[in-house]
Design a protein around this motif. Structure first.
Motif, PDB file in Angstrom:
ATOM      1  N   TRP A  44      54.463 -42.541 -35.332  1.00  0.00           N
ATOM      2  CA  TRP A  44      53.813 -41.551 -34.466  1.00  0.00           C
ATOM      3  C   TRP A  44      54.446 -40.172 -34.662  1.00  0.00           C
ATOM      4  O   TRP A  44      53.742 -39.166 -34.784  1.00  0.00           O
ATOM      5  N   VAL A  45      55.779 -40.124 -34.692  1.00  0.00           N
ATOM      6  CA  VAL A  45      56.480 -38.852 -34.905  1.00  0.00           C
ATOM      7  C   VAL A  45      56.021 -38.231 -36.223  1.00  0.00           C
ATOM      8  O   VAL A  45      55.710 -37.032 -36.282  1.00  0.00           O
ATOM      9  N   ALA A  50      53.109 -34.202 -39.313  1.00  0.00           N
ATOM     10  CA  ALA A  50      52.208 -33.897 -40.428  1.00  0.00           C
ATOM     11  C   ALA A  50      51.006 -33.091 -39.956  1.00  0.00           C
ATOM     12  O   ALA A  50      50.587 -32.144 -40.623  1.00  0.00           O
ATOM     13  N   ALA A  51      50.469 -33.451 -38.808  1.00  0.00           N
ATOM     14  CA  ALA A  51      49.316 -32.715 -38.284  1.00  0.00           C
ATOM     15  C   ALA A  51      49.704 -31.275 -37.956  1.00  0.00           C
ATOM     16  O   ALA A  51      48.957 -30.334 -38.226  1.00  0.00           O
ATOM     17  N   PHE A  52      50.881 -31.074 -37.377  1.00  0.00           N
ATOM     18  CA  PHE A  52      51.310 -29.717 -37.048  1.00  0.00           C
ATOM     19  C   PHE A  52      51.715 -28.951 -38.303  1.00  0.00           C
ATOM     20  O   PHE A  52      51.509 -27.743 -38.397  1.00  0.00           O
ATOM     21  N   ASP A  53      52.270 -29.651 -39.284  1.00  0.00           N
ATOM     22  CA  ASP A  53      52.718 -29.011 -40.521  1.00  0.00           C
ATOM     23  C   ASP A  53      51.588 -28.266 -41.209  1.00  0.00           C
ATOM     24  O   ASP A  53      51.768 -27.148 -41.701  1.00  0.00           O
ATOM     25  N   ALA A  95      54.037 -32.066 -28.596  1.00  0.00           N
ATOM     26  CA  ALA A  95      54.484 -33.150 -29.472  1.00  0.00           C
ATOM     27  C   ALA A  95      54.518 -32.727 -30.936  1.00  0.00           C
ATOM     28  O   ALA A  95      55.499 -32.978 -31.640  1.00  0.00           O
ATOM     29  N   GLY A  96      53.453 -32.087 -31.395  1.00  0.00           N
ATOM     30  CA  GLY A  96      53.390 -31.713 -32.805  1.00  0.00           C
ATOM     31  C   GLY A  96      54.512 -30.792 -33.223  1.00  0.00           C
ATOM     32  O   GLY A  96      55.194 -31.024 -34.224  1.00  0.00           O
ATOM     33  N   ILE A  97      54.733 -29.745 -32.434  1.00  0.00           N
ATOM     34  CA  ILE A  97      55.770 -28.769 -32.786  1.00  0.00           C
ATOM     35  C   ILE A  97      57.165 -29.391 -32.682  1.00  0.00           C
ATOM     36  O   ILE A  97      58.032 -29.141 -33.515  1.00  0.00           O
ATOM     37  N   LEU A  98      57.374 -30.237 -31.670  1.00  0.00           N
ATOM     38  CA  LEU A  98      58.677 -30.895 -31.530  1.00  0.00           C
ATOM     39  C   LEU A  98      58.937 -31.847 -32.692  1.00  0.00           C
ATOM     40  O   LEU A  98      60.041 -31.875 -33.243  1.00  0.00           O
ATOM     41  N   CYS A  99      57.950 -32.621 -33.050  1.00  0.00           N
ATOM     42  CA  CYS A  99      58.106 -33.564 -34.155  1.00  0.00           C
ATOM     43  C   CYS A  99      58.311 -32.821 -35.471  1.00  0.00           C
ATOM     44  O   CYS A  99      59.052 -33.278 -36.339  1.00  0.00           O
TER      45      CYS A  99
END
Length: 191
Positions: A44-45, A50-53, A95-99
């Motif tokens: 999940w992380v 990857a989505a935020f990247d 979540a995206g930015i933190l991951c």
């Protein structure tokens, strides 16, 4: 065989039915083993990162261009707020930015939580379908045996209530079909 023995056997079968039904239900609700739990959290992380990247790379790259002599605004790390019901509620997920920014820290935290959590866990997800099939086969055979005993008790003049969740196809089946179901499990002879 006396009716007392048949009633004892019926009670025993009903206990087995309850146990198997409980175990079937638990297969859906049991906690994952620690290694599988960790693996799913890390996946999940990685998905969130990857989505935020993708978004961050586009927006950070676009910042190298000057528009009319001014540096463009970098919005890569902004969290977009979308209005909710009535335009007064919003759900913001970081979540995206933190991951993306803190993967190693999150992995260390996940490892610590998984290591310190003491809980009872069930089978790995990969083993659950086979266990479900085996339990369902046992349940089919035992429920057929239960109906056979009920009919034997009724023949002996005893009035026996069926379980509210008794399967209609067993209650309405012909004696020959019921006998076949008692001795077979999904097309294979019972041991």
């Amino acid at each position: 065989m006396g009716t007392a023995n048949l009633e004892t056997d019926l009670s025993r079968l009903r206990e087995q039915i309850a146990r198997i039904r409980h175990e079937l239900s638990a297969l859906d609700d049991d906690a994952l083993p620690p290694a599988e739990w960790r693996e799913r959290l890390l996946a999940w992380v990685d998905r969130e990162a990857a989505a935020f990247d993708e978004r961050a790379r586009f927006e950070l790259t676009s910042a190298r261009v000057l528009y009319n002599g001014h540096q463009t605004e970098v919005t890569a790390l902004d969290l977009t707020v979308r209005p909710g019901i009535g335009d007064d509620l919003a759900r913001v997920s970081g979540a995206g930015i933190l991951c993306w920014l803190m993967r190693d820290t999150l992995v260390a935290k996940i490892d610590a939580i998984v290591a310190e959590t003491d809980y009872e866990f069930g089978l790995p997800l990969s083993e659950r379908p086979a266990r479900r099939r085996k339990l369902q086969e046992q349940l089919d055979r035992i429920e057929a045996e239960e109906e056979f005993l009920i009919r034997a008790l009724e023949t002996a003049g005893r009035e026996i209530d069926r379980r509210p969740d008794a399967r209609p196809e067993l209650v309405l089946s012909w004696p020959e079909s019921l006998d076949r179901l008692r001795t077979t499990t999904r097309g294979q002879a019972a041991p």
